[in-house]
Design a protein around this motif. Structure first.
Motif, PDB file in Angstrom:
ATOM      1  N   LEU A   1       0.835  -1.209   0.000  1.00  0.00           N
ATOM      2  CA  LEU A   1       0.000   0.000   0.000  1.00  0.00           C
ATOM      3  C   LEU A   1       0.862   1.248   0.000  1.00  0.00           C
ATOM      4  CD1 LEU A   1      -2.844  -1.001   2.484  1.00  0.00           C
ATOM      5  CD2 LEU A   1      -3.056  -0.630   0.025  1.00  0.00           C
ATOM      6  N   LEU A   2       1.973   1.204   0.712  1.00  0.00           N
ATOM      7  CA  LEU A   2       2.897   2.334   0.727  1.00  0.00           C
ATOM      8  C   LEU A   2       3.473   2.570  -0.671  1.00  0.00           C
ATOM      9  CD1 LEU A   2       3.922   4.214   3.015  1.00  0.00           C
ATOM     10  CD2 LEU A   2       5.949   2.773   3.140  1.00  0.00           C
ATOM     11  N   LEU A   3       3.804   1.491  -1.365  1.00  0.00           N
ATOM     12  CA  LEU A   3       4.322   1.612  -2.731  1.00  0.00           C
ATOM     13  C   LEU A   3       3.275   2.194  -3.672  1.00  0.00           C
ATOM     14  CD1 LEU A   3       6.198  -1.802  -2.922  1.00  0.00           C
ATOM     15  CD2 LEU A   3       7.278   0.445  -3.042  1.00  0.00           C
ATOM     16  N   VAL A   4       2.025   1.765  -3.530  1.00  0.00           N
ATOM     17  CA  VAL A   4       0.957   2.293  -4.380  1.00  0.00           C
ATOM     18  C   VAL A   4       0.737   3.780  -4.098  1.00  0.00           C
ATOM     19  CG1 VAL A   4      -1.520   2.165  -4.872  1.00  0.00           C
ATOM     20  CG2 VAL A   4      -0.179   0.065  -4.671  1.00  0.00           C
ATOM     21  N   LEU A   5       0.757   4.148  -2.819  1.00  0.00           N
ATOM     22  CA  LEU A   5       0.592   5.562  -2.454  1.00  0.00           C
ATOM     23  C   LEU A   5       1.714   6.407  -3.047  1.00  0.00           C
ATOM     24  CD1 LEU A   5      -0.878   7.737  -0.787  1.00  0.00           C
ATOM     25  CD2 LEU A   5       0.595   7.119   1.141  1.00  0.00           C
ATOM     26  N   LEU A   6       2.947   5.907  -2.965  1.00  0.00           N
ATOM     27  CA  LEU A   6       4.073   6.644  -3.529  1.00  0.00           C
ATOM     28  C   LEU A   6       3.946   6.763  -5.034  1.00  0.00           C
ATOM     29  CD1 LEU A   6       6.850   7.973  -3.093  1.00  0.00           C
ATOM     30  CD2 LEU A   6       7.878   5.702  -3.334  1.00  0.00           C
ATOM     31  N   ARG A   7       3.535   5.694  -5.690  1.00  0.00           N
ATOM     32  CA  ARG A   7       3.381   5.756  -7.140  1.00  0.00           C
ATOM     33  C   ARG A   7       2.298   6.758  -7.537  1.00  0.00           C
ATOM     34  NH1 ARG A   7       4.754   1.845 -11.614  1.00  0.00           N
ATOM     35  NH2 ARG A   7       3.715   2.734 -13.427  1.00  0.00           N
ATOM     36  N   HIS A   8       1.211   6.768  -6.785  1.00  0.00           N
ATOM     37  CA  HIS A   8       0.150   7.742  -7.072  1.00  0.00           C
ATOM     38  C   HIS A   8       0.679   9.164  -6.960  1.00  0.00           C
ATOM     39  CE1 HIS A   8      -3.393  10.248  -5.940  1.00  0.00           C
ATOM     40  NE2 HIS A   8      -3.914   9.615  -6.977  1.00  0.00           N
ATOM     41  N   ALA A   9       1.463   9.435  -5.926  1.00  0.00           N
ATOM     42  CA  ALA A   9       2.031  10.778  -5.764  1.00  0.00           C
ATOM     43  C   ALA A   9       2.960  11.124  -6.918  1.00  0.00           C
ATOM     44  CB  ALA A   9       2.772  10.863  -4.433  1.00  0.00           C
TER      45      ALA A   9
ATOM     46  N   ALA B   1      17.549   0.209  14.843  1.00  0.00           N
ATOM     47  CA  ALA B   1      16.985   1.274  15.687  1.00  0.00           C
ATOM     48  C   ALA B   1      18.094   1.958  16.477  1.00  0.00           C
ATOM     49  CB  ALA B   1      15.940   0.693  16.627  1.00  0.00           C
ATOM     50  N   HIS B   2      18.789   2.865  15.821  1.00  0.00           N
ATOM     51  CA  HIS B   2      19.773   3.674  16.546  1.00  0.00           C
ATOM     52  C   HIS B   2      19.821   5.059  15.922  1.00  0.00           C
ATOM     53  CE1 HIS B   2      22.751   3.419  13.305  1.00  0.00           C
ATOM     54  NE2 HIS B   2      22.489   2.125  13.238  1.00  0.00           N
ATOM     55  N   THR B   3      20.432   6.006  16.626  1.00  0.00           N
ATOM     56  CA  THR B   3      20.380   7.406  16.222  1.00  0.00           C
ATOM     57  C   THR B   3      21.448   7.779  15.205  1.00  0.00           C
ATOM     58  OG1 THR B   3      21.780   7.988  18.101  1.00  0.00           O
ATOM     59  CG2 THR B   3      19.390   8.080  18.437  1.00  0.00           C
ATOM     60  N   GLY B   4      22.280   6.830  14.785  1.00  0.00           N
ATOM     61  CA  GLY B   4      23.335   7.176  13.847  1.00  0.00           C
ATOM     62  C   GLY B   4      22.858   7.336  12.422  1.00  0.00           C
ATOM     63  N   LEU B   5      21.611   6.969  12.146  1.00  0.00           N
ATOM     64  CA  LEU B   5      21.082   7.052  10.795  1.00  0.00           C
ATOM     65  C   LEU B   5      20.473   8.425  10.540  1.00  0.00           C
ATOM     66  CD1 LEU B   5      19.236   3.611  10.605  1.00  0.00           C
ATOM     67  CD2 LEU B   5      21.400   4.179   9.513  1.00  0.00           C
ATOM     68  N   ALA B   6      20.438   8.796   9.250  1.00  0.00           N
ATOM     69  CA  ALA B   6      19.686   9.991   8.866  1.00  0.00           C
ATOM     70  C   ALA B   6      18.215   9.773   9.204  1.00  0.00           C
ATOM     71  CB  ALA B   6      19.866  10.258   7.368  1.00  0.00           C
ATOM     72  N   TRP B   7      17.494  10.865   9.471  1.00  0.00           N
ATOM     73  CA  TRP B   7      16.107  10.734   9.931  1.00  0.00           C
ATOM     74  C   TRP B   7      15.240   9.899   8.986  1.00  0.00           C
ATOM     75  CZ3 TRP B   7      11.151  11.762   8.380  1.00  0.00           C
ATOM     76  CH2 TRP B   7      10.171  11.683   9.384  1.00  0.00           C
ATOM     77  N   PRO B   8      15.305  10.079   7.649  1.00  0.00           N
ATOM     78  CA  PRO B   8      14.442   9.266   6.780  1.00  0.00           C
ATOM     79  C   PRO B   8      14.709   7.771   6.887  1.00  0.00           C
ATOM     80  CG  PRO B   8      15.336  11.139   5.582  1.00  0.00           C
ATOM     81  CD  PRO B   8      16.071  11.069   6.866  1.00  0.00           C
ATOM     82  N   LEU B   9      15.944   7.381   7.187  1.00  0.00           N
ATOM     83  CA  LEU B   9      16.255   5.960   7.308  1.00  0.00           C
ATOM     84  C   LEU B   9      15.944   5.435   8.702  1.00  0.00           C
ATOM     85  CD1 LEU B   9      19.578   5.609   5.279  1.00  0.00           C
ATOM     86  CD2 LEU B   9      17.200   5.435   4.513  1.00  0.00           C
ATOM     87  N   ALA B  10      16.005   6.291   9.707  1.00  0.00           N
ATOM     88  CA  ALA B  10      15.631   5.879  11.057  1.00  0.00           C
ATOM     89  C   ALA B  10      14.122   5.743  11.199  1.00  0.00           C
ATOM     90  CB  ALA B  10      16.170   6.872  12.080  1.00  0.00           C
ATOM     91  N   HIS B  11      13.358   6.513  10.389  1.00  0.00           N
ATOM     92  CA  HIS B  11      11.886   6.462  10.414  1.00  0.00           C
ATOM     93  C   HIS B  11      11.379   6.339   8.975  1.00  0.00           C
ATOM     94  CE1 HIS B  11      13.344   8.838  13.881  1.00  0.00           C
ATOM     95  NE2 HIS B  11      12.411   8.190  14.555  1.00  0.00           N
ATOM     96  N   PRO B  12      11.680   5.241   8.304  1.00  0.00           N
ATOM     97  CA  PRO B  12      11.426   5.163   6.860  1.00  0.00           C
ATOM     98  C   PRO B  12       9.949   5.170   6.478  1.00  0.00           C
ATOM     99  CG  PRO B  12      12.126   3.031   7.705  1.00  0.00           C
ATOM    100  CD  PRO B  12      12.314   4.009   8.823  1.00  0.00           C
ATOM    101  N   VAL B  13       9.097   4.539   7.270  1.00  0.00           N
ATOM    102  CA  VAL B  13       7.666   4.514   6.924  1.00  0.00           C
ATOM    103  C   VAL B  13       7.091   5.925   7.012  1.00  0.00           C
ATOM    104  CG1 VAL B  13       5.400   3.614   7.555  1.00  0.00           C
ATOM    105  CG2 VAL B  13       7.400   2.117   7.654  1.00  0.00           C
ATOM    106  N   ALA B  14       7.387   6.619   8.114  1.00  0.00           N
ATOM    107  CA  ALA B  14       6.903   7.991   8.257  1.00  0.00           C
ATOM    108  C   ALA B  14       7.467   8.891   7.167  1.00  0.00           C
ATOM    109  CB  ALA B  14       7.282   8.534   9.635  1.00  0.00           C
TER     110      ALA B  14
ATOM    111  N   TRP C   1       6.781  12.052   2.194  1.00  0.00           N
ATOM    112  CA  TRP C   1       7.134  12.324   0.806  1.00  0.00           C
ATOM    113  C   TRP C   1       5.907  12.189  -0.097  1.00  0.00           C
ATOM    114  CZ3 TRP C   1      10.872  14.844  -1.306  1.00  0.00           C
ATOM    115  CH2 TRP C   1      12.160  14.872  -0.732  1.00  0.00           C
ATOM    116  N   SER C   2       5.113  11.151   0.108  1.00  0.00           N
ATOM    117  CA  SER C   2       3.935  10.923  -0.735  1.00  0.00           C
ATOM    118  C   SER C   2       2.926  12.049  -0.575  1.00  0.00           C
ATOM    119  CB  SER C   2       3.288   9.572  -0.382  1.00  0.00           C
ATOM    120  OG  SER C   2       4.187   8.511  -0.567  1.00  0.00           O
ATOM    121  N   ILE C   3       2.685  12.450   0.664  1.00  0.00           N
ATOM    122  CA  ILE C   3       1.737  13.539   0.912  1.00  0.00           C
ATOM    123  C   ILE C   3       2.248  14.846   0.321  1.00  0.00           C
ATOM    124  CG2 ILE C   3       0.685  14.941   2.727  1.00  0.00           C
ATOM    125  CD1 ILE C   3       0.693  12.371   4.472  1.00  0.00           C
TER     126      ILE C   3
END
Length: 280
Positions: free
Chosen positions: A160-168, A241-254, A259-261
């Motif tokens: 569903l996330l992929l479909v939402l992204l494709r629609h955007a 789950a650690h803070t060394g990642l960039a925010w988009p990779l630490a919270h990829p679903v959000a 991005w889609s919205i």
């Protein structure tokens, strides 16, 4: 020659929405009917995902080590799902630019239809094509060893996330096609999509990239969507789950949802306004 008169709009918001939906669904049917008349385009669109799975899975798979271990084809499949979703920009741009260059858009403007129906129809038809491409790619992935390990609901959420992204992204393609209005010029934009999909974590980990390039890759929406799919499918390479990642990779679903919205909020109104103004 004077511009065609605009059709009278229904007075209420509900009536306008029904008008747009009805006209948009008619144009979705028109786009799907065009594919039946041009089966070569449909066949190529359906073969492409399967070829990508076999090509990248076996060519790259022999040379790349998955972070933390695991099957490379399982690591790869989420990236290919996202890559296929991003092809909507190319596909919709080409279709809209072709219609604009052949005068089809001018004929649509002269018809008593909702002004947002044409972009809506293009986006809706592309989503249906994208769903079919995802089904074919998933089936091919299952054949070569890919599996979703976290159960039905997380797997459904990933798709569903992929479909939402494709629609955007299809709204972005619609806007570009309306701006370009020439199929030859639009064709020159097609290769520009591939660097966006390649400069990400889709095929290789970003940890080995130079610092500045890694920052670009980590904030690329392709990387966020790929990481989200790996997390939801339970595939290798899912972000820890650690803070060394960039925010988009630490919270990829959000990040993918945002991005889609954002893409829809920007390009849907731009597409409708551009379609309307080109008729003046």
């Amino acid at each position: 020659m004077s511009a065609p008169a605009l059709p009278a709009r229904p007075s209420s918001l509900a009536a306008r929405l029904r008008w747009t939906a009805a006209d948009g669904l008619t144009l979705v049917g028109r786009e799907l009917g065009r594919l039946r008349q041009e089966p070569g385009e449909l066949i190529a669109a359906l073969i492409f995902p399967a070829v990508m799975v076999v090509l990248f899975g076996y060519v790259f798979g022999s040379a790349i080590t998955v972070p933390g271990g695991g099957n490379y084809r399982e690591y790869l499949m989420p990236g290919l799902f996202v890559m296929v979703s991003f092809t909507s920009v190319m596909a919709v741009t080409m279709r809209v630019a072709t219609d604009a260059s052949r005068g089809v858009m001018d004929r649509f403007r002269a018809m008593p239809m909702a002004r947002s129906a044409v972009p809506f129809g293009q986006a809706g038809a592309d989503v249906l094509n994208g769903v079919l491409a995802l089904v074919i790619m998933a089936a091919t992935g299952l054949v070569v060893g890919w599996r979703a390990h976290r159960g039905l609901w997380p797997t459904a959420e990933a798709f569903l996330l992929l479909v939402l992204l494709r629609h955007a992204l299809s709204w972005a393609g619609c806007f570009l096609g309306l701006v370009v209005r020439n199929e030859q010029t639009a064709d020159q934009f097609v290769p520009l999509v591939f660097p966006v999909t390649m400069l990400s974590n889709s095929f290789v980990p970003t940890g080995g990239m130079p610092g500045w390039l890694r920052a670009v890759a980590d904030w690329n929406p392709v990387s966020a969507a790929t990481a989200a799919c790996r997390q939801l499918f339970g595939n290798p390479g899912a972000p820890a789950a650690h803070t060394g990642l960039a925010w988009p990779l630490a919270h990829p679903v959000a990040a993918t949802l945002l991005w889609s919205i954002a893409l829809t909020a920007v390009f849907a109104p731009l597409s409708v306004r551009t379609f309307h103004r080109r008729g003046r």
